[in-house]
Design an enzyme around this catalytic site. Structure first.
Site, PDB file in Angstrom:
ATOM      1  N   LYS A 185      18.780  -9.196 -44.923  1.00 14.94           N
ATOM      2  CA  LYS A 185      18.976  -8.907 -43.501  1.00 14.94           C
ATOM      3  C   LYS A 185      19.925  -9.950 -42.908  1.00 14.94           C
ATOM      4  CE  LYS A 185      17.507 -10.040 -39.746  1.00 14.94           C
ATOM      5  NZ  LYS A 185      18.801  -9.967 -39.043  1.00 14.94           N
ATOM      6  N   GLU A 261      15.973 -22.977 -45.212  1.00 13.43           N
ATOM      7  CA  GLU A 261      17.164 -23.791 -44.929  1.00 13.43           C
ATOM      8  C   GLU A 261      17.325 -23.770 -43.418  1.00 13.43           C
ATOM      9  OE1 GLU A 261      18.859 -25.467 -47.099  1.00 13.43           O
ATOM     10  OE2 GLU A 261      18.252 -24.590 -49.002  1.00 13.43           O
ATOM     11  N   CYS A 295      25.021 -26.186 -39.765  1.00 13.27           N
ATOM     12  CA  CYS A 295      23.783 -26.973 -39.858  1.00 13.27           C
ATOM     13  C   CYS A 295      24.101 -28.385 -40.319  1.00 13.27           C
ATOM     14  CB  CYS A 295      22.815 -26.305 -40.817  1.00 13.27           C
ATOM     15  SG  CYS A 295      23.578 -25.957 -42.411  1.00 13.27           S
ATOM     16  N   GLU A 392      20.129 -30.011 -31.648  1.00 20.35           N
ATOM     17  CA  GLU A 392      21.283 -29.567 -32.432  1.00 20.35           C
ATOM     18  C   GLU A 392      22.322 -29.009 -31.439  1.00 20.35           C
ATOM     19  OE1 GLU A 392      20.313 -26.310 -35.080  1.00 20.35           O
ATOM     20  OE2 GLU A 392      21.652 -27.105 -36.613  1.00 20.35           O
TER      21      GLU A 392
END
Ligand code: NAP
Length: 488
Positions: A185, A261, A295, A392
């Protein structure tokens, strides 16, 4: 560069349906989901919007194909990956244009991602034939210990929009090599690159049902019934920590194998003995790759007090020179952010920092026009309570903060719930080892601003997740170990 006609042809060349059991079919509800060009805010096309029924059909197909696929010779599985690797490389220009249109980064950066993505197929084509077990005499001498490695079974793969192809091949490659079937997906903002990849795998001879692709705007509705089905054996996810936590919770019922992850908040440390120009070069890579939407992006720059101003000025000079614009245009170095929400979040974090006393060395503004542009930005004198040191950023913003000594630098670097990657610049070998041992991250860039490498184990610790992708470790995530106790 593609012309507009060329761009349209590239989009038209991709299937827009669901890929289930080797067939391309419309969503059972007949609905579609619009794909947008983030540089204009305009619709590019629409793809099928899967329903929970489609999700079940995809899982049925994966389960149905599992036994035969696991029994397919490893060399044959590897050859499919190898052919797909070659096809991706051959079609780089077209795939790069497609990726830029749906995700925004420059065509050059998209081509770099495609090379990286393809390498996972080459790497795992080689790993497919190296799955081994062991045989040895038991310690009491009476029996023998035999171990074998077998595919985990049907897997659910969920990927983010920031690397629309590489985050897929990093999972699909080892799953194919190990003999697992799967339901994939992709993120709803970037389904086209994944559909193009599925077409390539189909053309490369991947049997029906081994890979099934569900594009959907209701990710939770589609993934929940799959996760709740006892036939699923593994869930592998790349995305935010927030969603990762929910998925781990959902997978507890079925006690699924999981790989997570997740998000990052990478510190970039520049010690007083570092080569400042090399550190600035590395910083540009670590910050600006993928428009900061990685990331692994350096989230905060901790620089020895003596070098802080020089580093900030040199970094600002580089970032200030980077042309912002549509990723298909020549000379553009920085594309748009993925959507209005992401740009809003970046603007909010910069505003929070400046209100608390940070100074804008360069940038600090949203771009003009319809796309979701944000100027490359360097902030100096960032106070400890600025939100962007903790959260982040996922955008082209570099906060620079000073540190007094090694201990303070390490403490600041580790002061986060995340633990994906850190970067260290120093010319002192002993310091390099000392600092690497103390940093709480799964990966470290030592005097280099990029760590991604298909031959290396990629992954994090703490709230950045668990499991490794790439390297010899990557295929282990898709294998179970069976032990046979042999009487002699
Ligand atoms: P996200 O919102 O967590 O979405 C990632 C994927 O999960 C998408 O396919 C999304 O589908 C799906 N999803 C969202 N909510 C879900 C739910 N409740 N149940 C099932 N699936 C769900 O993350 P993102 O914004 O796309 O990606 C950015 C994040 O990914 C950042 O935090 C970044 O650090 C992280 N990331 C980590 C790595 C790594 O290797 N550690 C690599 C790349 C990115 P929809 O598109 O439909 O929402």
């Amino acid at each position: 560069m593609s012309t507009i006609t060329g761009e349209q042809a590239v989009v038209d060349g991709v299937k827009k349906q669901l890929y289930i059991g080797g067939e391309w079919r419309d969503a059972s509800g007949g609905e579609t989901l619009e794909v947008e060009d983030p540089s204009t805010g305009e619709a590019l096309c629409a793809v099928a919007d899967a329903t929970p029924d489609d999700a079940m059909a995809a899982l049925d197909a994966a389960v149905g194909a599992q036994t035969e696929w696991a029994a397919t010779p490893p060399r044959d599985r590897g050859e499919i990956l190898r052919r797909a690797f070659e096809a991706i490389v051959e079609r780089t220009d077209e795939l790069a244009t497609l990726m830029t249109l749906e995700m925004g980064k420059t065509v050059k950066e998209s081509a770099a991602e495609i090379a990286y993505a393809a390498e996972f197929f080459r790497w795992f084509s080689e790993e497919a034939v190296r799955v081994e077990g062991r045989y040895h005499v038991a310690s009491n001498g009476a029996g023998r210990v035999l171990t074998m490695k077998q595919p985990v079974g049907p897997c659910l793969l969920i990927t983010p929009w920031n690397f629309p192809m590489a985050m897929g091949t990093r999972k699909i490659g080892p799953a194919i090599a190990a003999g697992c079937t799967m339901v994939m997906k992709p993120a709803q903002q970037t389904p086209l690159s994944m559909n193009a990849l599925a077409q390539i795998l189909e053309e490369s001879g991947l049997p029906a049902g081994v890979l099934n692709v569900l594009t959907s705007k209701s990710s939770s509705d589609v993934s929940k019934p799959i996760i709740g089905d006892p036939r699923l054996r593994k869930l592998t996810f790349t995305g935010s920590t927030e969603v990762g936590r929910k998925l781990v919770e959902q997978s507890a019922e079925g006690l699924l194998r999981t790989s997570m992850e997740l998000g990052g908040n990478a510190p970039f440390l520049v010690f007083a003995d570092a080569d400042v120009d090399a550190a600035v070069e590395g910083a540009v890579l670590a910050k600006m790759r993928n428009i900061g939407e990685a990331c692994t992006a350096a989230n905060r720059f901790h620089v020895a007090d003596a070098l802080q101003d020089e580093f900030a000025e040199k970094l600002a000079a580089k970032l200030g020179d980077m042309k912002v614009g549509r990723g298909t245009e020549p000379d553009v170095k920085v594309g748009p952010l993925i959507d209005a929400d992401q740009r809003g979040k970046v603007a909010e974090l910069v505003q929070d920092a400046t209100q608390k006393g940070a100074q804008v060395v360069v940038g600090g503004q949203e771009g003009d026009g319809a796309g979701y542009f944000y100027e490359p930005t360097v902030l100096g004198g960032v106070p400890d309570d600025a939100r962007l040191l903790k959260e982040e950023i996922f955008g082209p913003v570099a906060p620079v903060i000073g540190f007094s000594d090694e201990e303070a630098a390490i403490a600041a670097a580790n002061d986060t719930e995340f633990g994906l990657v850190s970067y260290v610049y120093t010319s002192d070998l002993k310091r390099a080892f000392r600092v690497c041992e103390k940093l709480e991250t799964g990966m470290i860039g030592l005097n280099q601003g990029i760590v991604s490498n298909p031959a290396a184990p990629f992954g994090g610790v703490k709230a950045s997740g668990f499991g490794r992708e790439g390297g010899a470790e990557g295929i282990a995530e898709y294998l179970e170990i069976k032990y046979v106790a042999m009487a002699m």
